[in-house]
Design a protein around this motif. Structure first.
Motif, PDB file in Angstrom:
ATOM      1  N   HIS A   1      11.230  15.867 -13.704  1.00 39.07           N
ATOM      2  CA  HIS A   1       9.923  15.530 -13.091  1.00 39.07           C
ATOM      3  C   HIS A   1       9.363  16.851 -12.694  1.00 39.07           C
ATOM      4  O   HIS A   1       8.142  16.525 -12.235  1.00 39.07           O
ATOM      5  CB  HIS A   1      10.432  14.739 -12.007  1.00 39.07           C
ATOM      6  CG  HIS A   1      10.987  13.215 -12.410  1.00 39.07           C
ATOM      7  ND1 HIS A   1      12.219  12.971 -12.603  1.00 39.07           N
ATOM      8  CD2 HIS A   1      10.360  12.233 -12.881  1.00 39.07           C
ATOM      9  CE1 HIS A   1      12.405  11.730 -12.976  1.00 39.07           C
ATOM     10  NE2 HIS A   1      11.148  11.256 -13.372  1.00 39.07           N
TER      11      HIS A   1
ATOM     12  N   ASP B   1       3.973  10.717  -3.007  1.00 43.28           N
ATOM     13  CA  ASP B   1       4.626   9.431  -2.465  1.00 43.28           C
ATOM     14  C   ASP B   1       3.971   8.268  -2.987  1.00 43.28           C
ATOM     15  O   ASP B   1       4.890   7.309  -3.260  1.00 43.28           O
ATOM     16  CB  ASP B   1       4.594   9.395  -0.842  1.00 43.28           C
ATOM     17  CG  ASP B   1       5.543  10.452  -0.077  1.00 43.28           C
ATOM     18  OD1 ASP B   1       6.585  10.445  -0.605  1.00 43.28           O
ATOM     19  OD2 ASP B   1       4.863  10.809   0.755  1.00 43.28           O
TER      20      ASP B   1
ATOM     21  N   PHE C   1       5.927   7.486  -6.188  1.00 47.19           N
ATOM     22  CA  PHE C   1       7.194   7.047  -6.139  1.00 47.19           C
ATOM     23  C   PHE C   1       7.085   5.613  -5.729  1.00 47.19           C
ATOM     24  O   PHE C   1       8.042   4.909  -6.222  1.00 47.19           O
ATOM     25  CB  PHE C   1       7.987   8.120  -5.068  1.00 47.19           C
ATOM     26  CG  PHE C   1       9.372   7.903  -5.054  1.00 47.19           C
ATOM     27  CD1 PHE C   1      10.301   8.422  -5.926  1.00 47.19           C
ATOM     28  CD2 PHE C   1       9.819   6.638  -4.283  1.00 47.19           C
ATOM     29  CE1 PHE C   1      11.513   8.246  -5.785  1.00 47.19           C
ATOM     30  CE2 PHE C   1      11.218   6.767  -3.994  1.00 47.19           C
ATOM     31  CZ  PHE C   1      11.880   7.278  -5.227  1.00 47.19           C
ATOM     32  N   GLY C   2       6.230   5.234  -4.796  1.00 47.48           N
ATOM     33  CA  GLY C   2       6.108   4.137  -4.217  1.00 47.48           C
ATOM     34  C   GLY C   2       5.944   3.078  -5.578  1.00 47.48           C
ATOM     35  O   GLY C   2       6.360   1.885  -5.395  1.00 47.48           O
TER      36      GLY C   2
ATOM     37  N   ALA D   1       8.742   2.412  -7.439  1.00 54.58           N
ATOM     38  CA  ALA D   1       9.769   1.563  -6.711  1.00 54.58           C
ATOM     39  C   ALA D   1       9.348   0.054  -6.680  1.00 54.58           C
ATOM     40  O   ALA D   1      10.203  -0.751  -6.913  1.00 54.58           O
ATOM     41  CB  ALA D   1       9.770   1.960  -5.396  1.00 54.58           C
TER      42      ALA D   1
ATOM     43  N   ALA E   1      17.782   4.508  -5.571  1.00 49.05           N
ATOM     44  CA  ALA E   1      16.298   5.176  -5.925  1.00 49.05           C
ATOM     45  C   ALA E   1      15.858   6.084  -4.861  1.00 49.05           C
ATOM     46  O   ALA E   1      15.350   7.149  -5.115  1.00 49.05           O
ATOM     47  CB  ALA E   1      15.302   3.981  -6.358  1.00 49.05           C
ATOM     48  N   VAL E   2      16.025   5.717  -3.791  1.00 43.75           N
ATOM     49  CA  VAL E   2      15.312   6.564  -2.448  1.00 43.75           C
ATOM     50  C   VAL E   2      16.384   7.837  -2.351  1.00 43.75           C
ATOM     51  O   VAL E   2      15.599   8.839  -1.960  1.00 43.75           O
ATOM     52  CB  VAL E   2      15.556   5.740  -1.377  1.00 43.75           C
ATOM     53  CG1 VAL E   2      15.294   6.330  -0.051  1.00 43.75           C
ATOM     54  CG2 VAL E   2      14.514   4.536  -1.411  1.00 43.75           C
ATOM     55  N   SER E   3      17.522   7.782  -2.766  1.00 40.72           N
ATOM     56  CA  SER E   3      18.544   9.096  -2.835  1.00 40.72           C
ATOM     57  C   SER E   3      18.068  10.134  -3.549  1.00 40.72           C
ATOM     58  O   SER E   3      18.443  11.209  -3.232  1.00 40.72           O
ATOM     59  CB  SER E   3      19.926   8.441  -3.079  1.00 40.72           C
ATOM     60  OG  SER E   3      20.203   8.355  -4.347  1.00 40.72           O
TER      61      SER E   3
ATOM     62  N   LYS F   1      14.655  10.444  -4.497  1.00 35.93           N
ATOM     63  CA  LYS F   1      13.096  10.773  -4.078  1.00 35.93           C
ATOM     64  C   LYS F   1      12.785  12.118  -4.154  1.00 35.93           C
ATOM     65  O   LYS F   1      11.965  12.639  -4.690  1.00 35.93           O
ATOM     66  CB  LYS F   1      12.679  10.242  -2.752  1.00 35.93           C
ATOM     67  CG  LYS F   1      11.379  10.133  -2.793  1.00 35.93           C
ATOM     68  CD  LYS F   1      10.738   9.512  -1.361  1.00 35.93           C
ATOM     69  CE  LYS F   1       9.349   9.534  -1.019  1.00 35.93           C
ATOM     70  NZ  LYS F   1       9.095   8.576  -0.017  1.00 35.93           N
TER      71      LYS F   1
ATOM     72  N   VAL G   1      12.775  13.921  -7.396  1.00 34.06           N
ATOM     73  CA  VAL G   1      11.673  13.280  -8.176  1.00 34.06           C
ATOM     74  C   VAL G   1      10.532  13.907  -7.725  1.00 34.06           C
ATOM     75  O   VAL G   1       9.850  14.375  -8.666  1.00 34.06           O
ATOM     76  CB  VAL G   1      11.786  11.787  -8.086  1.00 34.06           C
ATOM     77  CG1 VAL G   1      10.532  11.301  -8.858  1.00 34.06           C
ATOM     78  CG2 VAL G   1      12.855  11.146  -9.198  1.00 34.06           C
ATOM     79  N   LEU G   2      10.309  14.231  -6.549  1.00 33.97           N
ATOM     80  CA  LEU G   2       9.050  14.488  -6.194  1.00 33.97           C
ATOM     81  C   LEU G   2       9.167  16.228  -6.171  1.00 33.97           C
ATOM     82  O   LEU G   2       8.098  16.775  -5.593  1.00 33.97           O
ATOM     83  CB  LEU G   2       8.566  14.144  -4.850  1.00 33.97           C
ATOM     84  CG  LEU G   2       8.421  12.511  -4.826  1.00 33.97           C
ATOM     85  CD1 LEU G   2       7.907  11.952  -3.294  1.00 33.97           C
ATOM     86  CD2 LEU G   2       7.282  11.878  -5.692  1.00 33.97           C
TER      87      LEU G   2
END
Length: 117
Positions: free
Chosen positions: A69, A76, A79-80, A83, A107-109, A111, A114-115
Protein backbone atom coordinates in the motif's frame (compact mmCIF):
# COMPACT_ATOMS: atom_id res chain seq x y z
CA UNK A 1 -10.60 -23.60 15.54
CA UNK A 2 -9.40 -20.71 13.35
CA UNK A 3 -11.59 -17.97 11.89
CA UNK A 4 -10.83 -19.58 8.51
CA UNK A 5 -12.36 -22.90 9.60
CA UNK A 6 -15.10 -21.19 11.55
CA UNK A 7 -16.47 -19.31 8.52
CA UNK A 8 -16.29 -22.25 6.10
CA UNK A 9 -12.73 -22.39 4.78
CA UNK A 10 -11.71 -21.94 1.17
CA UNK A 11 -15.23 -21.74 -0.27
CA UNK A 12 -16.21 -19.01 2.18
CA UNK A 13 -13.05 -16.99 1.53
CA UNK A 14 -13.53 -17.26 -2.24
CA UNK A 15 -17.15 -16.09 -1.99
CA UNK A 16 -16.19 -13.30 0.39
CA UNK A 17 -13.48 -11.96 -1.92
CA UNK A 18 -15.84 -11.91 -4.91
CA UNK A 19 -18.55 -10.06 -3.00
CA UNK A 20 -16.01 -7.80 -1.28
CA UNK A 21 -14.59 -6.51 -4.56
CA UNK A 22 -18.07 -6.04 -5.98
CA UNK A 23 -18.75 -3.81 -2.97
CA UNK A 24 -15.39 -2.02 -3.20
CA UNK A 25 -15.74 -1.28 -6.91
CA UNK A 26 -19.18 0.23 -6.35
CA UNK A 27 -17.95 2.52 -3.54
CA UNK A 28 -16.99 5.95 -4.91
CA UNK A 29 -14.70 6.60 -1.94
CA UNK A 30 -12.28 3.84 -2.94
CA UNK A 31 -13.13 2.41 -6.36
CA UNK A 32 -10.67 4.69 -8.16
CA UNK A 33 -7.75 2.91 -6.49
CA UNK A 34 -8.57 -0.11 -8.65
CA UNK A 35 -8.95 1.64 -12.01
CA UNK A 36 -5.71 0.19 -13.39
CA UNK A 37 -5.54 -3.01 -11.31
CA UNK A 38 -5.69 -6.49 -12.85
CA UNK A 39 -8.72 -7.60 -10.83
CA UNK A 40 -8.25 -11.33 -11.50
CA UNK A 41 -4.77 -11.12 -10.01
CA UNK A 42 -6.06 -8.93 -7.19
CA UNK A 43 -8.74 -11.49 -6.32
CA UNK A 44 -6.13 -14.26 -6.20
CA UNK A 45 -3.80 -12.23 -3.96
CA UNK A 46 -6.65 -11.27 -1.64
CA UNK A 47 -7.89 -14.86 -1.36
CA UNK A 48 -4.40 -16.04 -0.43
CA UNK A 49 -3.87 -13.17 2.02
CA UNK A 50 -7.23 -13.57 3.77
CA UNK A 51 -6.71 -17.32 4.03
CA UNK A 52 -3.49 -16.71 5.97
CA UNK A 53 -4.89 -13.80 7.97
CA UNK A 54 -7.84 -15.94 9.05
CA UNK A 55 -5.61 -18.82 10.13
CA UNK A 56 -5.84 -21.05 7.07
CA UNK A 57 -3.03 -22.62 5.01
CA UNK A 58 -0.22 -20.23 4.11
CA UNK A 59 0.03 -19.91 0.33
CA UNK A 60 0.50 -16.13 0.34
CA UNK A 61 3.55 -14.94 -1.57
CA UNK A 62 2.61 -11.29 -2.05
CA UNK A 63 4.03 -8.16 -0.53
CA UNK A 64 3.48 -7.33 3.11
CA UNK A 65 0.72 -4.81 3.90
CA UNK A 66 3.05 -1.82 4.22
CA UNK A 67 4.83 -2.48 0.92
CA UNK A 68 1.61 -3.32 -0.95
CA UNK A 69 0.00 0.00 0.00
CA UNK A 70 3.06 2.27 -0.06
CA UNK A 71 2.59 5.47 -2.04
CA UNK A 72 -1.19 5.12 -2.31
CA UNK A 73 -1.82 8.03 0.07
CA UNK A 74 -4.52 6.16 1.92
CA UNK A 75 -6.20 7.73 4.93
CA UNK A 76 -8.67 6.84 7.67
CA UNK A 77 -11.64 7.46 5.36
CA UNK A 78 -10.30 4.97 2.82
CA UNK A 79 -9.57 2.39 5.51
CA UNK A 80 -13.05 2.89 6.96
CA UNK A 81 -14.67 2.46 3.54
CA UNK A 82 -12.83 -0.82 2.98
CA UNK A 83 -13.80 -2.00 6.47
CA UNK A 84 -17.45 -1.14 5.75
CA UNK A 85 -17.29 -3.14 2.51
CA UNK A 86 -15.78 -6.05 4.39
CA UNK A 87 -18.47 -6.03 7.07
CA UNK A 88 -21.23 -5.72 4.45
CA UNK A 89 -19.73 -8.70 2.63
CA UNK A 90 -19.64 -10.83 5.76
CA UNK A 91 -23.21 -9.91 6.64
CA UNK A 92 -24.34 -10.79 3.11
CA UNK A 93 -22.73 -14.20 3.62
CA UNK A 94 -24.57 -14.59 6.96
CA UNK A 95 -21.33 -14.83 8.94
CA UNK A 96 -22.23 -14.74 12.65
CA UNK A 97 -21.38 -11.55 14.53
CA UNK A 98 -18.64 -13.11 16.71
CA UNK A 99 -16.74 -14.13 13.56
CA UNK A 100 -17.33 -10.70 11.99
CA UNK A 101 -15.88 -9.13 15.14
CA UNK A 102 -12.84 -11.42 14.95
CA UNK A 103 -12.31 -10.55 11.28
CA UNK A 104 -12.64 -6.82 11.97
CA UNK A 105 -10.04 -7.20 14.72
CA UNK A 106 -7.69 -8.78 12.19
CA UNK A 107 -8.32 -5.93 9.72
CA UNK A 108 -7.74 -3.26 12.37
CA UNK A 109 -4.49 -4.97 13.39
CA UNK A 110 -2.95 -4.07 9.99
CA UNK A 111 -4.34 -0.53 9.77
CA UNK A 112 -1.00 1.13 10.56
CA UNK A 113 0.73 -0.85 7.83
CA UNK A 114 -2.02 -0.24 5.27
CA UNK A 115 -1.94 3.51 5.95
CA UNK A 116 1.87 3.47 6.19
CA UNK A 117 1.80 5.19 9.57
Amino acid sequence: MSVYDDIGGEAAVNAAVDIFYRNVLSDDRISNFFDTVDMAAQHAKQRAFLTVAFGGPNNYTGKDMRAAHKGMNLNDEHFGAVAECLVATLKELSVPQPQIDAIVDIAVSVKGDVLNL
